[in-house]
Design an enzyme around this catalytic site. Structure first.
Site, short mmCIF file in Angstrom:
data_model
loop_
_atom_site.label_atom_id
_atom_site.label_comp_id
_atom_site.label_asym_id
_atom_site.label_seq_id
_atom_site.Cartn_x
_atom_site.Cartn_y
_atom_site.Cartn_z
N ASP A 8 26.59 -15.52 -0.25
CA ASP A 8 26.57 -15.53 -1.72
C ASP A 8 25.24 -14.99 -2.25
O ASP A 8 25.10 -14.81 -3.45
CB ASP A 8 26.83 -16.94 -2.26
CG ASP A 8 25.85 -17.96 -1.71
OD1 ASP A 8 25.80 -18.12 -0.47
OD2 ASP A 8 25.11 -18.58 -2.49
N ASP A 13 18.40 -13.52 -5.46
CA ASP A 13 18.26 -14.95 -5.23
C ASP A 13 17.00 -15.31 -4.46
O ASP A 13 17.02 -15.56 -3.26
CB ASP A 13 19.50 -15.53 -4.54
CG ASP A 13 20.36 -16.26 -5.56
OD1 ASP A 13 19.96 -16.29 -6.74
OD2 ASP A 13 21.41 -16.80 -5.20
N LYS A 52 19.22 -18.00 -15.80
CA LYS A 52 19.27 -18.89 -14.65
C LYS A 52 18.55 -20.18 -15.04
O LYS A 52 17.40 -20.12 -15.49
CB LYS A 52 18.57 -18.21 -13.46
CG LYS A 52 18.66 -18.96 -12.15
CD LYS A 52 18.18 -18.07 -11.00
CE LYS A 52 18.15 -18.81 -9.68
NZ LYS A 52 17.73 -17.93 -8.58
P1 AMP Z 1 21.34 -21.04 -4.47
O1 AMP Z 1 20.78 -21.94 -3.42
O2 AMP Z 1 20.47 -20.89 -5.69
O3 AMP Z 1 21.81 -19.73 -3.95
O4 AMP Z 1 22.63 -21.82 -5.03
C1 AMP Z 1 23.74 -22.13 -4.24
C2 AMP Z 1 24.82 -22.74 -5.12
O5 AMP Z 1 24.39 -23.98 -5.67
C3 AMP Z 1 25.23 -21.87 -6.30
O6 AMP Z 1 26.60 -22.06 -6.51
C4 AMP Z 1 24.41 -22.45 -7.42
O7 AMP Z 1 24.97 -22.18 -8.68
C5 AMP Z 1 24.46 -23.94 -7.09
N1 AMP Z 1 23.31 -24.65 -7.65
C6 AMP Z 1 22.03 -24.60 -7.24
N2 AMP Z 1 21.24 -25.39 -7.98
C7 AMP Z 1 22.03 -25.98 -8.89
C8 AMP Z 1 21.81 -26.93 -9.95
N3 AMP Z 1 20.60 -27.42 -10.22
N4 AMP Z 1 22.87 -27.30 -10.68
C9 AMP Z 1 24.10 -26.82 -10.42
N5 AMP Z 1 24.37 -25.94 -9.46
C10 AMP Z 1 23.36 -25.52 -8.69
MG MG Z 2 22.66 -18.11 -4.53
#
Ligand code: AMP
Ligand code: MG
Length: 492
Positions: free
Chosen positions: A250, A260, A111
């Site tokens: 998700d 997550d 990650k």
């Molecule tokens: P999360 O909030 O970590 O559950 O992420 C939600 C979505 O945003 C997922 O599709 C992640 O892969 C994407 N995402 C979060 N942070 C980043 C980042 N720095 N660069 C690219 N995608 C991101």
């Molecule tokens: Mg997520």
């Protein structure tokens, strides 16, 4: 030294539209900050190799063993109630799967590993602070006996990421039973990809619920199994005061593991309306909402599965009725798990009428008196003979006294002696949780002063949450007013 033997069943067994190959990207000066050797051993990994230049290159996402081809997984999801048809691993890659020492297949995912087709406008990277938070909290959850993804390693990239400010970059290796989410099914459902749904459900059954593979209505069995696993999981969160923070579809794993860790937190003072996440303005994911929101998320899974539930049941209407019934079972399953847990927390060995009211009254008094969730239950063990100090956790100590005298009357209706009861209560009421101010202090010491001491001490204390650790007493204490952390940030 032995390099790891990864399997690639996800890519081998499932259609290519469920994943993408990540864009090449590497970091300039990777440094291994922490390696979870216990977990590495459980995964059959050679610790010497992981610490070697090749191992660190892999944990940094720079270079992989010859037969390894990482993938970024596709998924969709409801974020704060709004459906997004394409999310996916925007800053993560699945390196592959490993057979652990108990014969289970486990995903190893990096990650913070760089951009992929799913990155949208993101940089694909992660900041050190949030990765440390995930490491600490996921390992703390595991030590509490709560199903969770684990953290194998923490690597500093030697580069910066730009959020509101410039921050040090890092990545972790996350280990999971799998990374299949409710949103992975939604990704296929919204594309009306029935073959894909069937393939993913069969894969998930084989991996997580293999006893269902041969039963007549296996997709209904699968939905029921996920409902049961989630009901148990959320009950466990509610019994330790854990707030996930971003319960989007998700972020719900069909394995029943907590996944997550973003703006998550353990509560200090108990209040059911507690919200930490800076982005949760409506309190959608407040502590007490977690069971309700999980039912909602599971209903989204049921919806996604409808096409294959219908064909299995011999008709769409029949499939719908069965799916609805499966979701309807959540509440009873959740309550069974929560009620059993809360009875144990207040030291009851038997089930008697009025027990649940007694527990509910305690929670209500705690909420009204700002009582610390963890310490109130932990110290209750000393109140069995009336010699404890739990009353001091309450703004109005007499509120506790009157509850306690009713509680002792109830205890007297059981034959167990005080010593047995006290001992048993200590096995369910942890002394040490990942308190926010400690997590923040560990992150600050690392990022501001390059001092890993507090991070490592915290990991060590939290690995034995039920043990008295007299030299670590301060880690059990709630924050002083000036240490209190009121908000946690996604920090993506
Ligand atoms: P999360 O909030 O970590 O559950 O992420 C939600 C979505 O945003 C997922 O599709 C992640 O892969 C994407 N995402 C979060 N942070 C980043 C980042 N720095 N660069 C690219 N995608 C991101
Ligand atoms: Mg997520």
């Amino acid at each position: 030294m032995r390099s790891p033997r990864f399997q690639h069943t996800y890519a081998a067994d499932l259609p290519e539209r469920l994943y993408a190959r990540p864009y090449p990207s590497s970091v300039s000066r990777p440094r291994l900050l922490e390696l979870n050797e216990t977990l590495a051993t459980e995964l059959g990994l050679d610790i010497g190799w992981l610490r070697s230049p090749d191992g660190i290159e892999m944990l940094a996402g720079n270079r992989f063993p010859a037969d390894v081809r990482p993938i970024a997984q596709a998924y969709a999801g409801h974020q704060f109630g709004n459906f997004v048809p394409q999310l996916g691993d925007g800053r993560a890659v699945l390196v592959g799967e490993l057979l652990d020492t108990s014969g289970q297949l486990r995903d190893v995912q990096l990650k913070g590993s760089g951009p992929t087709r799913f990155s949208r406008n993101g940089d694909g990277r992660a900041a050190l602070g949030p990765m440390m938070r995930e490491y600490i909290v996921s390992e703390a959850m595991h030590a509490l006996g709560i199903p969770t993804t684990r953290t194998l390693s923490l690597v500093a990239t030697g580069e910066h990421v730009y959020r509101e400010t410039r921050l040090p970059g890092a990545l972790i290796a996350r280990v999971a039973a799998s990374h299949i989410r409710v949103g992975t099914f939604q990704y296929l459902a919204v594309r009306e990809d029935i073959d894909g749904l069937r393939a993913l459900a069969d894969y998930a059954i084989a991996r997580h619920y293999p006893h269902l593979a041969e039963v007549p209505r296996r997709y209904l069995g699968f939905l029921n199994a996920v409902v049961a696993a989630q009901a148990k999981l959320v009950a466990q969160w509610m019994l330790v005061g854990f707030i996930h923070g971003v319960l989007n579809t998700d972020n719900v794993a069909i394995s029943g593991e907590t996944i997550d860790y973003g703006p998550c937190a353990f509560m200090d003072a108990y209040h059911p309306a507690t919200v930490f996440s800076s982005i949760d303005h409506q309190g959608r994911y407040a502590f007490a909402n977690q069971p309700r929101i999980t039912v909602w998320n599971l209903a989204r899974l049921a919806e996604a599965l409808l096409p294959i539930l219908g064909s299995e049941a011999g008709g769409d209407d029949e499939g719908f009725v069965q799916a609805k019934a499966a979701i309807g079972l959540f509440q009873a399953r959740y309550e069974a798990a929560f009620h059993e847990g809360i009875r144990h927390k207040i030291g009851l060995f038997t089930k008697q009428p009025g027990d649940l009211d007694l527990a509910a009254e305690l929670l209500d008094l705690m909420a009204r008196n700002g009582a610390d969730f963890t310490l109130t239950f932990r110290d209750l063990a000393h109140e069995v003979d009336g010699s404890g100090r739990v009353r001091n956790h309450f703004i109005d100590p007499t509120a506790f006294d009157s509850w306690a005298s009713r509680w002792r009357e109830r205890l007297a209706r059981e034959p167990e002696n005080a010593a047995d009861r006290t001992a048993r209560m200590r096995t369910v009421n942890p002394k040490y949780i990942a308190r926010n101010h400690r997590v923040e202090a560990a992150i600050a010491a690392t990022t501001d002063e390059c001092d890993f001491g507090p991070f490592q001490s915290l990991l060590a204390v939290l690995a034995r949450p039920f043990d008295e650790q007299p030299e670590m007493e301060e880690y059990a204490q709630p924050p002083a007013d000036e240490e209190r952390v009121l908000q946690t940030f996604c920090g993506t």
